[in-house]
Motif scaffolding. Structure first.
Motif, PDB file in Angstrom:
ATOM      1  N   TYR A  92     -36.029  36.587  49.231  1.00 39.94           N
ATOM      2  CA  TYR A  92     -35.146  37.087  48.178  1.00 39.94           C
ATOM      3  C   TYR A  92     -34.601  36.003  47.250  1.00 39.94           C
ATOM      4  CZ  TYR A  92     -35.087  41.271  51.098  1.00 39.94           C
ATOM      5  OH  TYR A  92     -35.452  42.362  51.826  1.00 39.94           O
ATOM      6  N   GLY A  93     -34.480  34.767  47.729  1.00 38.06           N
ATOM      7  CA  GLY A  93     -33.866  33.712  46.930  1.00 38.06           C
ATOM      8  C   GLY A  93     -32.356  33.668  47.127  1.00 38.06           C
ATOM      9  N   GLN A  94     -31.755  32.519  46.782  1.00 39.49           N
ATOM     10  CA  GLN A  94     -30.345  32.297  47.077  1.00 39.49           C
ATOM     11  C   GLN A  94     -29.418  33.250  46.325  1.00 39.49           C
ATOM     12  OE1 GLN A  94     -29.203  29.702  49.423  1.00 39.49           O
ATOM     13  NE2 GLN A  94     -27.648  31.309  49.342  1.00 39.49           N
ATOM     14  N   ALA A  95     -29.703  33.484  45.060  1.00 40.35           N
ATOM     15  CA  ALA A  95     -28.797  34.325  44.265  1.00 40.35           C
ATOM     16  C   ALA A  95     -28.712  35.731  44.843  1.00 40.35           C
ATOM     17  CB  ALA A  95     -29.261  34.368  42.808  1.00 40.35           C
ATOM     18  N   GLU A  96     -29.857  36.295  45.207  1.00 35.78           N
ATOM     19  CA  GLU A  96     -29.851  37.644  45.764  1.00 35.78           C
ATOM     20  C   GLU A  96     -29.224  37.661  47.165  1.00 35.78           C
ATOM     21  OE1 GLU A  96     -30.656  41.827  46.025  1.00 35.78           O
ATOM     22  OE2 GLU A  96     -30.221  40.375  44.441  1.00 35.78           O
ATOM     23  N   MET A  97     -29.452  36.620  47.948  1.00 34.81           N
ATOM     24  CA  MET A  97     -28.810  36.557  49.270  1.00 34.81           C
ATOM     25  C   MET A  97     -27.296  36.552  49.120  1.00 34.81           C
ATOM     26  SD  MET A  97     -31.023  36.746  51.677  1.00 34.81           S
ATOM     27  CE  MET A  97     -30.038  36.213  53.083  1.00 34.81           C
ATOM     28  N   ASP A  98     -26.797  35.768  48.168  1.00 35.00           N
ATOM     29  CA  ASP A  98     -25.345  35.707  47.968  1.00 35.00           C
ATOM     30  C   ASP A  98     -24.803  37.045  47.489  1.00 35.00           C
ATOM     31  OD1 ASP A  98     -25.470  33.051  48.694  1.00 35.00           O
ATOM     32  OD2 ASP A  98     -25.369  32.294  46.637  1.00 35.00           O
ATOM     33  N   ARG A  99     -25.527  37.689  46.560  1.00 31.00           N
ATOM     34  CA  ARG A  99     -25.044  38.933  45.980  1.00 31.00           C
ATOM     35  C   ARG A  99     -25.104  40.093  46.956  1.00 31.00           C
ATOM     36  NH1 ARG A  99     -26.559  43.692  44.103  1.00 31.00           N
ATOM     37  NH2 ARG A  99     -28.689  43.360  44.833  1.00 31.00           N
ATOM     38  N   ALA A 100     -26.247  40.251  47.606  1.00 35.23           N
ATOM     39  CA  ALA A 100     -26.505  41.479  48.359  1.00 35.23           C
ATOM     40  C   ALA A 100     -26.179  41.381  49.844  1.00 35.23           C
ATOM     41  CB  ALA A 100     -27.969  41.889  48.181  1.00 35.23           C
ATOM     42  N   TYR A 101     -26.272  40.198  50.412  1.00 32.79           N
ATOM     43  CA  TYR A 101     -26.197  40.097  51.871  1.00 32.79           C
ATOM     44  C   TYR A 101     -25.011  39.277  52.369  1.00 32.79           C
ATOM     45  CZ  TYR A 101     -30.926  41.882  51.410  1.00 32.79           C
ATOM     46  OH  TYR A 101     -32.014  42.647  51.074  1.00 32.79           O
ATOM     47  N   GLY A 102     -24.729  38.178  51.724  1.00 39.93           N
ATOM     48  CA  GLY A 102     -23.610  37.347  52.153  1.00 39.93           C
ATOM     49  C   GLY A 102     -23.900  36.612  53.455  1.00 39.93           C
ATOM     50  N   GLU A 103     -22.853  36.095  54.047  1.00 39.43           N
ATOM     51  CA  GLU A 103     -22.976  35.322  55.278  1.00 39.43           C
ATOM     52  C   GLU A 103     -23.329  36.222  56.455  1.00 39.43           C
ATOM     53  OE1 GLU A 103     -20.127  32.461  58.115  1.00 39.43           O
ATOM     54  OE2 GLU A 103     -19.290  33.580  56.424  1.00 39.43           O
ATOM     55  N   LEU A 104     -24.174  35.701  57.352  1.00 38.00           N
ATOM     56  CA  LEU A 104     -24.490  36.416  58.587  1.00 38.00           C
ATOM     57  C   LEU A 104     -23.621  35.886  59.725  1.00 38.00           C
ATOM     58  CD1 LEU A 104     -28.387  36.636  58.477  1.00 38.00           C
ATOM     59  CD2 LEU A 104     -26.681  38.153  57.454  1.00 38.00           C
ATOM     60  N   VAL A 105     -23.237  36.785  60.618  1.00 39.58           N
ATOM     61  CA  VAL A 105     -22.359  36.438  61.742  1.00 39.58           C
ATOM     62  C   VAL A 105     -23.086  36.758  63.042  1.00 39.58           C
ATOM     63  CG1 VAL A 105     -20.157  36.925  62.871  1.00 39.58           C
ATOM     64  CG2 VAL A 105     -20.305  36.915  60.366  1.00 39.58           C
ATOM     65  N   GLY A 106     -23.122  35.806  63.958  1.00 37.98           N
ATOM     66  CA  GLY A 106     -23.766  36.016  65.242  1.00 37.98           C
ATOM     67  C   GLY A 106     -22.919  36.857  66.181  1.00 37.98           C
ATOM     68  N   VAL A 107     -23.575  37.398  67.206  1.00 43.79           N
ATOM     69  CA  VAL A 107     -22.929  38.243  68.209  1.00 43.79           C
ATOM     70  C   VAL A 107     -22.936  37.503  69.549  1.00 43.79           C
ATOM     71  CG1 VAL A 107     -23.010  40.466  69.420  1.00 43.79           C
ATOM     72  CG2 VAL A 107     -23.688  40.323  67.005  1.00 43.79           C
ATOM     73  N   ASP A 108     -21.831  37.563  70.259  1.00 41.89           N
ATOM     74  CA  ASP A 108     -21.731  36.965  71.594  1.00 41.89           C
ATOM     75  C   ASP A 108     -22.844  37.521  72.481  1.00 41.89           C
ATOM     76  OD1 ASP A 108     -21.062  36.105  74.148  1.00 41.89           O
ATOM     77  OD2 ASP A 108     -18.971  36.745  74.034  1.00 41.89           O
ATOM     78  N   ALA A 109     -23.631  36.636  73.079  1.00 42.38           N
ATOM     79  CA  ALA A 109     -24.764  37.062  73.903  1.00 42.38           C
ATOM     80  C   ALA A 109     -24.337  37.968  75.050  1.00 42.38           C
ATOM     81  CB  ALA A 109     -25.500  35.836  74.446  1.00 42.38           C
ATOM     82  N   ALA A 110     -23.121  37.826  75.518  1.00 44.04           N
ATOM     83  CA  ALA A 110     -22.641  38.655  76.627  1.00 44.04           C
ATOM     84  C   ALA A 110     -22.481  40.119  76.220  1.00 44.04           C
ATOM     85  CB  ALA A 110     -21.316  38.107  77.152  1.00 44.04           C
ATOM     86  N   ARG A 111     -22.449  40.381  74.918  1.00 43.96           N
ATOM     87  CA  ARG A 111     -22.274  41.752  74.424  1.00 43.96           C
ATOM     88  C   ARG A 111     -23.589  42.362  73.942  1.00 43.96           C
ATOM     89  NH1 ARG A 111     -17.578  42.272  70.210  1.00 43.96           N
ATOM     90  NH2 ARG A 111     -17.803  44.461  70.862  1.00 43.96           N
ATOM     91  N   VAL A 112     -24.706  41.687  74.207  1.00 39.38           N
ATOM     92  CA  VAL A 112     -26.007  42.120  73.722  1.00 39.38           C
ATOM     93  C   VAL A 112     -26.840  42.661  74.878  1.00 39.38           C
ATOM     94  CG1 VAL A 112     -28.155  41.414  72.590  1.00 39.38           C
ATOM     95  CG2 VAL A 112     -25.960  40.441  71.850  1.00 39.38           C
ATOM     96  N   ARG A 113     -27.438  43.835  74.664  1.00 42.57           N
ATOM     97  CA  ARG A 113     -28.370  44.425  75.628  1.00 42.57           C
ATOM     98  C   ARG A 113     -29.665  44.722  74.895  1.00 42.57           C
ATOM     99  NH1 ARG A 113     -27.277  50.015  79.108  1.00 42.57           N
ATOM    100  NH2 ARG A 113     -29.343  50.126  80.130  1.00 42.57           N
ATOM    101  N   THR A 114     -30.790  44.459  75.535  1.00 44.93           N
ATOM    102  CA  THR A 114     -32.078  44.712  74.889  1.00 44.93           C
ATOM    103  C   THR A 114     -32.664  46.036  75.366  1.00 44.93           C
ATOM    104  OG1 THR A 114     -33.230  43.399  76.570  1.00 44.93           O
ATOM    105  CG2 THR A 114     -32.570  42.274  74.546  1.00 44.93           C
ATOM    106  N   SER A 115     -33.400  46.678  74.464  1.00 50.04           N
ATOM    107  CA  SER A 115     -33.991  47.975  74.766  1.00 50.04           C
ATOM    108  C   SER A 115     -35.317  47.806  75.492  1.00 50.04           C
ATOM    109  CB  SER A 115     -34.197  48.770  73.480  1.00 50.04           C
ATOM    110  OG  SER A 115     -35.162  48.146  72.650  1.00 50.04           O
TER     111      SER A 115
END
Length: 323
Positions: free
Chosen positions: A120-143
Motif C-alpha cells: 500500500y505504501g506509507q501514505a496509505e498505511m498512515d491514512r487507512a490503517y495506522g499503528e498496529l498493536v500486538g496481543v498478549d500471547a497468553a490471550r491467544v488461542r489457535t483454531s
C-alpha cells in the motif's frame, strides 16, 4: 436494540449484527457482533479506526465490554484484523481465536505491517490503517479444522479455508445456518444489487497467497453445508447462496484463464497493466450480464482498489507457478 441504533449497525436476526467499520467507504468493510445468552463474539474487526464503532455496537445491544468471550478474525489481512490489538485491550475477558498461521502476526504485528506497507505504501498505511498493536500471547488461542467453541447457547464451528490466504478460516453459525466467510466466498458490494435485490459476487485474488485450486475447494466446502446465507466482510449478508456460488466459481475460472493467457509476458509492469485492464473488462461484462445499469466509469471507480490488488495478487501467483 434501541430504536435509535446508529446507521452503521444492522441487526440481521439470530443474534447477528453487522457493523460498518467505515473503512474506505460506506458498506465496504464489515465486522460482525454475534450475541447469545448475554455473551458475545466479534468476527473480524476492521482496522484500528473501527474501535469506537465496535465498542459502540456493544453498547447499542445493551452489553458491556466484559460480555465478549471471543475475537475471531477470519484471517490477518489488515481490513479484517488491523483492529484486533486495540479491541483486545478494551475487552478484559476476551480470547483471540486466530488461524495458527496468523497467530504470530497478531502477537507481533511488525512483519504484517511491513508486508502491508510493501503493498500500500506509507501514505496509505498512515491514512487507512495506522499503528498496529500486538496481543498478549497468553490471550491467544489457535483454531483447528472442525473445532467448536461455545458462545452462550450455541457452538461456533471453524474450518480451514485456504485459497485467498493460508491463514484463513471460516466460521459456521448453526443458529442462522450461515458462514462468516471473510474473503473466501468473495466480495459482493451492495451498489451492484439489482432492482429486484439480486447480488453480484466476485473472487478476490489479493497478494500474496492466492491459490485458485485451493480457493475452489474451500468455496465448494462452504457450499456443501447448504447454508442459508453468507456473512461477507465485503459486504454484509447475502442469500440465494447456490446462485452466488455458481457465479463466483465461474468468475474464478475466468480470472484464472485470464492469468494463464497473460502468464508468458516477460515484462512484469506490462503484464500488471494487462491484468488490470483484463479484470476491468471481465467485471464490466459480468455486471452487464447481471443486470447492472451503472455507467462503466462508476463501476471502475467502485472496483478500482480491487482491480489493483487483484492484479498484484495474480502477478504473485503467476510468478510462483513459473518457479
Amino acid at each position: 436494540m434501541s430504536a435509535s441504533a446508529p446507521e452503521w449497525l444492522e441487526t440481521l436476526g439470530h443474534g447477528v449484527h453487522a457493523i460498518d467499520t467505515g473503512f474506505q467507504r460506506a458498506r465496504f468493510d464489515a465486522a460482525y457482533l454475534v450475541v447469545d445468552g448475554g455473551r458475545a463474539a466479534f468476527i473480524d474487526t476492521g482496522t484500528r479506526h473501527a474501535l469506537p464503532r465496535l465498542i459502540g455496537a456493544l453498547s447499542a445491544v445493551g452489553l458491556g465490554v466484559d460480555a465478549v468471550d471471543w475475537v475471531i478474525p477470519t484471517h490477518v489481512h489488515l481490513d479484517h484484523a488491523g483492529g484486533v490489538g486495540p479491541l483486545m485491550q478494551a475487552l478484559p475477558h476476551a480470547t483471540l481465536l486466530v488461524h495458527p498461521r496468523g497467530a504470530r502476526h497478531m502477537i507481533d504485528p511488525s512483519a504484517l505491517y511491513q508486508g502491508a506497507l510493501a503493498v500500500y505504501g506509507q501514505a496509505e498505511m498512515d491514512r487507512a490503517y495506522g499503528e498496529l498493536v500486538g496481543v498478549d500471547a497468553a490471550r491467544v488461542r489457535t483454531s483447528e479444522d472442525g473445532m467448536r467453541v461455545p458462545l452462550g447457547g450455541r457452538q461456533l464451528e471453524l474450518i480451514d479455508t485456504p485459497g485467498h490466504a493460508l491463514h484463513h478460516h471460516c466460521i459456521w453459525d448453526p443458529v442462522s445456518q450461515g458462514w462468516f466467510t471473510g474473503d473466501t466466498f468473495g466480495l459482493s458490494y451492495r451498489e451492484f444489487d439489482t432492482a429486484d435485490g439480486r447480488a453480484w459476487i466476485q473472487p478476490t485474488t489479493t497478494p500474496v497467497q492466492f491459490q485458485p485450486a485451493a480457493l475452489r475447494q474451500s468455496i465448494e466446502r462452504l457450499l456443501g453445508r447448504a447454508p442459508a446465507c453468507m456473512y461477507l466482510t465485503h459486504y454484509g449478508r447475502v442469500r440465494d447462496v447456490p446462485a452466488l456460488g455458481t457465479q463466483l466459481l465461474h468468475l474464478l475460472d475466468e480470472v484464472v484463464a485470464l492469468g494463464r493467457t497473460l502468464a508468458p509476458m516477460a515484462d512484469t509492469a506490462a503484464r500488471h497493466t494487462a491484468l488490470s485492464e483484463g479484470l476491468r473488462q471481465l467485471y464490466r461484462r459480468s455486471l452487464r450480464a447481471h443486470g447492472c445499469a451503472l455507467a462503466d466509469a462508476h463501476i471502475d471507480e467502485l472496483l478500482a482498489l480491487d482491480v489493483e490488488l487483484n492484479a498484484q495478487g495474480m502477478c504473485v501467483w503467476l510468478d510462483r507457478e513459473a518457479r
